[in-house]
Design a protein around this motif. Structure first.
Motif, PDB file in Angstrom:
ATOM      1  N   GLY A 119      20.095   4.774 -37.977  1.00 54.54           N
ATOM      2  CA  GLY A 119      21.473   4.330 -38.165  1.00 54.54           C
ATOM      3  C   GLY A 119      22.098   4.193 -36.795  1.00 54.54           C
ATOM      4  O   GLY A 119      22.775   5.107 -36.304  1.00 54.54           O
ATOM      5  N   GLU A 120      21.874   3.050 -36.120  1.00 56.59           N
ATOM      6  CA  GLU A 120      22.154   2.924 -34.692  1.00 56.59           C
ATOM      7  C   GLU A 120      23.077   1.754 -34.366  1.00 56.59           C
ATOM      8  O   GLU A 120      23.013   0.701 -35.019  1.00 56.59           O
ATOM      9  CB  GLU A 120      20.848   2.720 -33.912  1.00 56.59           C
ATOM     10  N   VAL A 121      23.899   1.943 -33.354  1.00 51.79           N
ATOM     11  CA  VAL A 121      24.661   0.854 -32.747  1.00 51.79           C
ATOM     12  C   VAL A 121      24.271   0.818 -31.273  1.00 51.79           C
ATOM     13  O   VAL A 121      24.420   1.813 -30.548  1.00 51.79           O
ATOM     14  CB  VAL A 121      26.175   1.058 -32.907  1.00 51.79           C
ATOM     15  N   LEU A 122      23.748  -0.331 -30.851  1.00 52.65           N
ATOM     16  CA  LEU A 122      23.236  -0.491 -29.497  1.00 52.65           C
ATOM     17  C   LEU A 122      23.999  -1.590 -28.766  1.00 52.65           C
ATOM     18  O   LEU A 122      24.383  -2.594 -29.369  1.00 52.65           O
ATOM     19  CB  LEU A 122      21.747  -0.877 -29.525  1.00 52.65           C
ATOM     20  N   LEU A 123      24.204  -1.406 -27.488  1.00 49.46           N
ATOM     21  CA  LEU A 123      24.586  -2.508 -26.613  1.00 49.46           C
ATOM     22  C   LEU A 123      23.278  -3.041 -26.051  1.00 49.46           C
ATOM     23  O   LEU A 123      22.554  -2.318 -25.361  1.00 49.46           O
ATOM     24  CB  LEU A 123      25.491  -2.035 -25.480  1.00 49.46           C
ATOM     25  N   ALA A 124      22.949  -4.292 -26.371  1.00 51.94           N
ATOM     26  CA  ALA A 124      21.604  -4.775 -26.071  1.00 51.94           C
ATOM     27  C   ALA A 124      21.611  -6.114 -25.363  1.00 51.94           C
ATOM     28  O   ALA A 124      22.523  -6.937 -25.524  1.00 51.94           O
ATOM     29  CB  ALA A 124      20.800  -4.887 -27.368  1.00 51.94           C
ATOM     30  N   ASP A 128      14.016   6.897 -28.262  1.00 47.78           N
ATOM     31  CA  ASP A 128      13.533   7.255 -26.929  1.00 47.78           C
ATOM     32  C   ASP A 128      13.862   8.708 -26.567  1.00 47.78           C
ATOM     33  O   ASP A 128      13.444   9.190 -25.511  1.00 47.78           O
ATOM     34  CB  ASP A 128      14.088   6.290 -25.875  1.00 47.78           C
ATOM     35  N   ASP A 129      14.611   9.413 -27.444  1.00 46.97           N
ATOM     36  CA  ASP A 129      14.874  10.828 -27.217  1.00 46.97           C
ATOM     37  C   ASP A 129      13.926  11.729 -28.003  1.00 46.97           C
ATOM     38  O   ASP A 129      14.083  12.946 -28.020  1.00 46.97           O
ATOM     39  CB  ASP A 129      16.326  11.161 -27.574  1.00 46.97           C
ATOM     40  N   GLY A 130      12.949  11.116 -28.680  1.00 42.72           N
ATOM     41  CA  GLY A 130      11.963  11.884 -29.428  1.00 42.72           C
ATOM     42  C   GLY A 130      12.363  12.215 -30.843  1.00 42.72           C
ATOM     43  O   GLY A 130      11.567  12.805 -31.577  1.00 42.72           O
ATOM     44  N   THR A 131      13.588  11.853 -31.263  1.00 42.91           N
ATOM     45  CA  THR A 131      13.999  12.069 -32.643  1.00 42.91           C
ATOM     46  C   THR A 131      13.856  10.763 -33.423  1.00 42.91           C
ATOM     47  O   THR A 131      13.696   9.693 -32.838  1.00 42.91           O
ATOM     48  CB  THR A 131      15.457  12.549 -32.731  1.00 42.91           C
ATOM     49  N   PHE A 132      13.951  10.889 -34.746  1.00 45.57           N
ATOM     50  CA  PHE A 132      13.875   9.697 -35.581  1.00 45.57           C
ATOM     51  C   PHE A 132      15.259   9.063 -35.704  1.00 45.57           C
ATOM     52  O   PHE A 132      16.230   9.747 -36.029  1.00 45.57           O
ATOM     53  CB  PHE A 132      13.316  10.041 -36.967  1.00 45.57           C
ATOM     54  N   ALA A 149      16.155  -7.646 -22.693  1.00 48.98           N
ATOM     55  CA  ALA A 149      15.295  -6.802 -21.862  1.00 48.98           C
ATOM     56  C   ALA A 149      15.560  -5.317 -22.042  1.00 48.98           C
ATOM     57  O   ALA A 149      14.689  -4.490 -21.775  1.00 48.98           O
ATOM     58  CB  ALA A 149      15.459  -7.179 -20.391  1.00 48.98           C
ATOM     59  N   GLY A 150      16.763  -4.932 -22.491  1.00 46.06           N
ATOM     60  CA  GLY A 150      17.064  -3.514 -22.564  1.00 46.06           C
ATOM     61  C   GLY A 150      18.220  -3.219 -23.503  1.00 46.06           C
ATOM     62  O   GLY A 150      18.784  -4.115 -24.134  1.00 46.06           O
ATOM     63  N   TYR A 151      18.584  -1.939 -23.598  1.00 46.49           N
ATOM     64  CA  TYR A 151      19.662  -1.538 -24.496  1.00 46.49           C
ATOM     65  C   TYR A 151      20.232  -0.207 -24.042  1.00 46.49           C
ATOM     66  O   TYR A 151      19.621   0.553 -23.278  1.00 46.49           O
ATOM     67  CB  TYR A 151      19.163  -1.412 -25.937  1.00 46.49           C
ATOM     68  N   ARG A 152      21.423   0.078 -24.548  1.00 48.41           N
ATOM     69  CA  ARG A 152      22.054   1.382 -24.387  1.00 48.41           C
ATOM     70  C   ARG A 152      22.616   1.791 -25.740  1.00 48.41           C
ATOM     71  O   ARG A 152      23.305   1.019 -26.396  1.00 48.41           O
ATOM     72  CB  ARG A 152      23.155   1.335 -23.329  1.00 48.41           C
ATOM     73  N   ASP A 189      27.857  13.919 -27.166  1.00 48.15           N
ATOM     74  CA  ASP A 189      26.933  13.557 -26.084  1.00 48.15           C
ATOM     75  C   ASP A 189      27.110  12.102 -25.644  1.00 48.15           C
ATOM     76  O   ASP A 189      26.134  11.380 -25.402  1.00 48.15           O
ATOM     77  CB  ASP A 189      25.477  13.779 -26.527  1.00 48.15           C
ATOM     78  N   GLY A 190      28.373  11.681 -25.542  1.00 49.85           N
ATOM     79  CA  GLY A 190      28.646  10.337 -25.059  1.00 49.85           C
ATOM     80  C   GLY A 190      28.493   9.245 -26.096  1.00 49.85           C
ATOM     81  O   GLY A 190      28.632   8.062 -25.783  1.00 49.85           O
ATOM     82  N   LEU A 191      28.213   9.597 -27.358  1.00 47.67           N
ATOM     83  CA  LEU A 191      28.038   8.619 -28.424  1.00 47.67           C
ATOM     84  C   LEU A 191      29.101   8.818 -29.503  1.00 47.67           C
ATOM     85  O   LEU A 191      29.579   9.934 -29.730  1.00 47.67           O
ATOM     86  CB  LEU A 191      26.656   8.770 -29.074  1.00 47.67           C
ATOM     87  N   TRP A 192      29.430   7.733 -30.194  1.00 48.27           N
ATOM     88  CA  TRP A 192      30.224   7.829 -31.403  1.00 48.27           C
ATOM     89  C   TRP A 192      29.266   8.107 -32.562  1.00 48.27           C
ATOM     90  O   TRP A 192      28.313   7.370 -32.774  1.00 48.27           O
ATOM     91  CB  TRP A 192      30.998   6.546 -31.660  1.00 48.27           C
ATOM     92  N   VAL A 193      29.529   9.188 -33.298  1.00 50.85           N
ATOM     93  CA  VAL A 193      28.631   9.615 -34.365  1.00 50.85           C
ATOM     94  C   VAL A 193      29.377   9.605 -35.700  1.00 50.85           C
ATOM     95  O   VAL A 193      30.461  10.197 -35.819  1.00 50.85           O
ATOM     96  CB  VAL A 193      28.065  11.028 -34.094  1.00 50.85           C
ATOM     97  N   TYR A 194      28.811   8.910 -36.652  1.00 54.47           N
ATOM     98  CA  TYR A 194      29.355   8.910 -38.017  1.00 54.47           C
ATOM     99  C   TYR A 194      28.884  10.166 -38.723  1.00 54.47           C
ATOM    100  O   TYR A 194      27.681  10.419 -38.836  1.00 54.47           O
ATOM    101  CB  TYR A 194      28.889   7.654 -38.756  1.00 54.47           C
TER     102      TYR A 194
END
Length: 780
Positions: free
Chosen positions: A532-537, A525-529, A540-543, A666-671
């Motif tokens: 390798g994601e971890v979502l709280l879902a 949803d940020d326009g990038t591809f 109906a939605g996710y973060r 940017d508020g995310l944990w990045v591997y």
């Protein structure tokens, strides 16, 4: 399961819903009612079976209970609705009536069923009138989903409507004591479909056109002689050759346009399968099940040509599921390659004229028959993980069986899936019906196949979708198809949210969950591809809570096809997370082996940000490692590099993880994938075996996943994890990730009935869209 307690004292109307047509349910009801001494009748109505029964209350109660408890083995009863009949004056005896149109809550079409033992006995009995008849079937077996045009399920609504029953078949069809009582595809050599042989241009020997037994004999002779034959199967045409002959396999690959992707092998029985693969009890159960899927298992021995598996450790193996397959396997007495007749990535051919046009020029012949195929159904593919079946491709034998929706859709909706391994899903209420695998939706031919399949499915389901769910990627043909709908009726679903929602829905997960989505690429949803994601879902939605670090896709799709290009992308353009740069490759790096011109081009593209979109993809990281280790520098088929990396890791279980680190961005944990790649390069330069490094990489990702989920769990308090995405087809990775997460106290789920690859995306889209529509309705 039973509604309506006011049942009366002598007569009842019982409506049975679920998969109850095409599975011998009406004959079962007839025999059950007769045994209970009941009067009345049974008929198909819409997608349900409707029974009127009168008799003693005790007998009626037991009859109603046994409709569920003793239902035919291929039936799936979801609801039994019982009401009192106002008029108990039902006729004497019990009868099976003609079908009625009528609405029903569900219109479940049964999958195609493998030939049963009773029919096989007839097939091989010289004294039986169906001896060696390639279309023998009964109420327990035979074609269903591939020949049904509509419900209620009657012969007139199947492709058998053009074959008038002979007197002998009609007698069986109307005899309640016969196992072919109301078997709609019933046929015999006197009145049913017939095979036909057309010699191909590649035939070495002149074999004239033939029909019936001579046609089968001609096909057997061609295959035995090292030829390739196009055979019309249950759900589409297939290419068949001797699996033990190197030349035959190479010819088949040329005819299909499949250079290296492994091919499936059909064998006569479980004993023959055990000679080719190391099988567990779960594998054997799957092989012999009515679905007859292709089962992926470790290869043993060298009975098949090396070109069948292309150096991969697993072999795809399956048993005959149609009488024609049984005849071919018995007559040939050897394993044969059986693969869909299509150009690589395209839809399976079902049209007779198209099959002749495409494959007569490049094969030794076409073995056809005159029973039309309405719906293409490729062979399903499964593998066993931790003792549980996991679906890789959901098609013949499984589709179009419905799946549950955790949140009911307030309006009918259509989910259009993604691009690769395409499926669509039709959903209404609490029920979703994923269609069978179609192919990669990348050209006009596959798009046309999808649209025809969709049109037919909507007719059978009697559904007019109000909303359409689709992927975020604007260039997917499925998204462009959705653009035909009004904007207010379109629901865009992020690719990885759909992935993890599909896993959660299949397992009935309630409440928020952590979704771990590892795949090739999906638009975020940020326009990038992403990938390798971890979502709280929720449904109906996710973060987004975590991700893999980014690297440029140099040349876009070129980088997907060429892992060496992906390795260069990491080398020259990995996201800067504060670690040492990756711009001084040792001799082991592909940059030292690749043409200087290509290396210079990639540098310029990255420096100028030219056609080099960033991607946080687990799949592309696998590609980069495979290239760094010299395992695979070019993907000849989707996922080849990752598959070869997994194969290289086999036998190196006791290794320590490579270096890895997490950074906050940017508020995310990045591997930081670059940290791991530095260790890969150093290990390779120091002479570590590529297989040991590959195994260490798998363990590294398991440790990384556990750490990302630990951070997410600490932040949210959620301890349920749903795994999805094509990377989790990797058995070694999933096993390691499950162990790491389980050891950390997480409850872990992965797809079983629903593919974790993009074949499951349409179901996930339907789940998400239904939840969003329900939430919007509640707010109004």
């Amino acid at each position: 399961m039973t509604n309506g307690q006011d049942t009366g004292a002598g007569a009842r109307r019982i409506e049975v819903r679920g998969t109850v047509q095409g599975v011998g349910f009406r004959p079962f009801v007839y025999r059950l009612a007769t045994a209970h001494g009941l009067r009345g009748d049974v008929r198909n109505a819409g997608g349900a079976v409707v029974i009127r029964a009168a008799g003693d209350d005790t007998a009626l109660d037991d009859f109603a209970a046994r409709l569920v408890e003793d239902a035919p083995r291929h039936a799936s009863v979801t609801d039994v609705l019982t009401t009192r009949l106002a008029d108990a004056a039902l006729p004497a005896g019990f009868s099976v009536l003609g079908s009625a149109a009528g609405a029903a809550a569900a219109r479940d079409v049964p999958p195609d069923l493998a030939t049963c033992d009773a029919c096989l006995e007839e097939l091989y009995d010289p004294d039986d009138r169906r001896y060696r008849y390639p279309f023998v079937n009964c109420t327990d077996c035979g074609p269903r989903a591939s020949i049904i045009a509509g419900l209620p399920y009657d012969r007139a609504r199947t492709t058998m409507r053009g074959f008038a029953m002979c007197a002998a078949c009609a007698a069986e069809y109307h005899d309640p004591a016969d196992r072919r009582f109301h078997a709609e595809p019933i046929a015999c050599p006197d009145c049913g479909p017939r095979t036909a042989w057309r010699r191909g241009a590649a035939a070495v020997e002149a074999r004239p056109a033939a029909a019936g037994e001579e046609a089968v004999a001609a096909a057997v002779a061609a295959i035995a002689g090292g030829g390739v034959v196009a055979v019309k199967g249950i759900g589409g045409y297939q290419l068949v050759c001797d699996a033990t002959g190197t030349g035959a396999v190479q010819r088949l690959r040329a005819a299909k346009g499949r250079e290296a992707k492994p091919l499936a092998v059909m064998v006569a029985d479980v004993a023959a399968a055990s000679a080719l693969a190391s099988l567990t009890a779960a594998d054997v159960e799957l092989l012999a099940s009515p679905a007859r899927p292709i089962v992926l298992a470790p290869q043993v021995g060298g009975a098949v040509a090396p070109q069948v598996c292309s150096g991969m450790p697993d072999i795809g193996i399956f048993l005959p599921y149609s009488p024609l397959h049984h005849l071919l396997l018995r007559d040939l007495a050897r394993p044969v390659v059986v693969t869909s007749a299509n150009r690589a990535g395209g839809p399976m051919v079902i049209d007779d004229d198209e099959a002749v046009r495409l494959f007569a020029p490049v094969t030794d012949g076409v073995l056809a028959h005159d029973r039309p195929i309405l719906a293409r159904h490729d062979d399903s593919v499964v593998r066993v993980r931790a003792g549980r079946p996991s679906t890789v491709r959901r098609a013949r034998g499984y589709a179009p069986a419905p799946l549950p929706l955790p949140v009911a859709a307030p309006e009918p909706l259509l989910a259009l899936g993604a691009q690769l391994k395409h499926t669509f899903t039709v959903a209404s209420g609490r029920r979703a019906v994923p269609g069978p695998h179609i192919g990669d939706l990348e050209d006009a031919e596959t798009l046309e196949a999808f649209e025809r399949s969709l049109e037919a499915r909507l007719v059978i389901e009697d559904v007019d979708p109000v909303y359409v769910a689709h992927d975020l990627h604007p260039e997917y043909l499925s998204t462009k198809h959705a653009a035909r709908w009004p904007a207010a009726r379109r629901i865009a679903v992020q690719h990885h949210h759909a992935h993890v929602a599909a896993t959660a829905a299949e397992h009935g997960v309630e409440g928020p969950f952590l979704g771990v989505a590892y795949d090739g690429l999906g638009l975020g949803d940020d326009g990038t591809f992403w990938g390798g994601e971890v979502l709280l879902a929720t449904y109906a939605g996710y973060r987004r809570l975590g991700r893999f670090s980014r690297a440029p896709l140099c040349g876009g799709a070129v980088a997907v096809r060429r892992p060496a290009r992906m390795a260069l992308g990491y080398l020259f353009g990995a996201e800067d997370l504060g670690g040492p740069a990756l711009d001084a490759p040792p001799a082991a790096h592909p940059a030292a082996r690749l043409p200087e011109r290509e290396v210079a081009l990639v540098r310029r593209m990255i420096d100028r940000r030219l056609n080099s979109p960033p991607a946080s993809s687990a799949g592309r990281l696998f590609d980069a490692v495979a290239a760094l280790l010299g395992v695979c520098e070019d993907n000849r088929f989707e996922g080849e590099a990752a598959m070869r990396l997994e194969a290289a890791a086999a036998g190196h279980g006791d290794v320590a993880p490579l270096a890895w680190r997490l950074a906050r961005r940017d508020g995310l944990w990045v591997y930081d994938g670059a940290a791991t790649l530095r260790d890969v390069l150093e290990a390779r330069s120091s002479g570590e075996p590529p297989g040991a490094i590959a195994a260490a990489f798998h363990h590294t990702l398991a440790a990384v996943t556990a750490a990302l989920c630990e951070r997410a769990g600490e932040e949210t308090g959620v301890r349920t994890v749903c795994l999805s995405g094509g990377v989790f087809q990797n058995r070694a990775l999933e096993t390691a990730v499950r162990a790491a997460l389980g050891g950390a106290g997480f409850e872990v789920f992965a797809g079983e009935r629903v593919p974790v690859n993009d074949g499951g995306v349409s179901y996930g889209q339907a789940v998400v869209a239904a939840a969003r529509l329900s939430a919007a309705t509640s707010e109004e």
